[in-house]
Write a protein that holds these residues in place. Structure first.
Motif, mmCIF file in Angstrom:
data_model
loop_
_atom_site.group_PDB
_atom_site.id
_atom_site.type_symbol
_atom_site.label_atom_id
_atom_site.label_comp_id
_atom_site.label_asym_id
_atom_site.label_seq_id
_atom_site.Cartn_x
_atom_site.Cartn_y
_atom_site.Cartn_z
ATOM 1 N N ASP A 67 -29.914 28.320 65.807
ATOM 2 C CA ASP A 67 -29.968 27.205 65.057
ATOM 3 C C ASP A 67 -29.989 26.060 65.415
ATOM 4 O OD1 ASP A 67 -27.989 29.197 64.305
ATOM 5 O OD2 ASP A 67 -26.321 28.531 65.203
ATOM 6 N N TRP A 68 -30.240 25.954 66.761
ATOM 7 C CA TRP A 68 -30.930 24.837 67.595
ATOM 8 C C TRP A 68 -32.432 25.035 66.754
ATOM 9 C CZ3 TRP A 68 -36.047 25.147 70.600
ATOM 10 C CH2 TRP A 68 -36.371 23.912 70.837
ATOM 11 N N ASP B 104 -33.736 25.792 63.474
ATOM 12 C CA ASP B 104 -33.300 25.077 62.252
ATOM 13 C C ASP B 104 -33.495 23.697 62.577
ATOM 14 O OD1 ASP B 104 -33.803 27.531 61.806
ATOM 15 O OD2 ASP B 104 -31.365 27.422 61.790
ATOM 16 N N LYS B 105 -32.665 23.245 63.573
ATOM 17 C CA LYS B 105 -32.007 22.319 63.756
ATOM 18 C C LYS B 105 -33.784 20.641 64.412
ATOM 19 C CE LYS B 105 -28.871 18.558 65.502
ATOM 20 N NZ LYS B 105 -27.524 18.333 66.244
ATOM 21 N N SER B 106 -33.704 21.153 65.443
ATOM 22 C CA SER B 106 -34.297 20.588 66.248
ATOM 23 C C SER B 106 -36.443 20.910 66.402
ATOM 24 C CB SER B 106 -34.471 20.953 67.254
ATOM 25 O OG SER B 106 -33.384 20.052 67.587
#
Length: 202
Positions: free
Chosen positions: A54-55, A57-59
């Motif tokens: 998830d990190w 995908d975001k960052s």
């Protein structure tokens, strides 16, 4: 649209379908490669920390999109290239490019398309490359993390590995198979169609 343009567009769409068939064949019958952020893919079940993907995908995804763009452009500079948007998955804002080889629309516009596909999870791009020895290989860019190389061998394979390393990425060989294609007896390899033979040549 004029009659000649319609005819040309129809011809290109037919060529894209043929490339999709070739890629499907290569997926099923040959080793292929994909770019990853780690030297060995970690599935969620094996991860020690929840939320890593998830990190990413975001960052991390924006940086990944930048790296993909630079690698693709470098390969296009080293080889003859044709670039096509797959009609079935084309974002509406880029529909005017469907049925065209968009290699020469300019790097700025092409960069926007690649980043849109990666970051917005919309669309799919096929890049057909032919090197100086007339060896044909493909790059397919799909949504998010899916940038895949087909029929990548020899100097081209070495070059992509070097480019990936320079971007802090890893070129991984697809291993999720019931058998290793390279170890199969020659008699098992389907060569019934002459047009596929070039993909078996070392």
């Amino acid at each position: 649209m004029s009659k000649s343009k319609k005819k040309k567009r129809k011809k290109v769409l037919k060529e894209i379908k043929e490339m999709e068939k070739i890629i499907e064949f290569l997926v099923e019958n040959t080793p292929y490669y994909y770019l990853d952020t780690v030297p060995e893919t970690i599935v969620r079940e094996d991860s020690y920390y929840d939320g890593y993907q998830d990190w990413c995908d975001k960052s991390y995804l924006p940086a990944f999109a930048e790296s993909i763009t630079r690698i693709v452009f470098a390969m296009m500079e080293y080889n003859y290239a044709e670039v096509y948007l797959e009609p079935e998955f084309c974002p509406k804002k880029y529909s005017k490019y469907v049925g065209k080889n968009i290699r020469d629309i300019g790097f700025d516009k092409l960069e926007k398309i690649i980043k849109h596909i990666v970051l917005k999870w919309q669309g799919s791009l096929i890049i057909r490359l032919v090197d100086k020895k007339h060896r044909e290989f493909f790059i397919q860019i799909k949504d998010e993390w899916e940038t895949t190389f087909f029929n990548l061998k020899g100097k081209n394979l070495k070059l992509v590995k070097e480019l990936a390393r320079s971007e802090g990425l890893f070129l991984q060989k697809m291993k999720d198979r019931y058998w290793d294609w390279e170890d199969l007896p020659k008699s098992w390899q389907d060569k019934s169609y002459k047009k596929w033979k070039k993909f078996y040549q070392e």
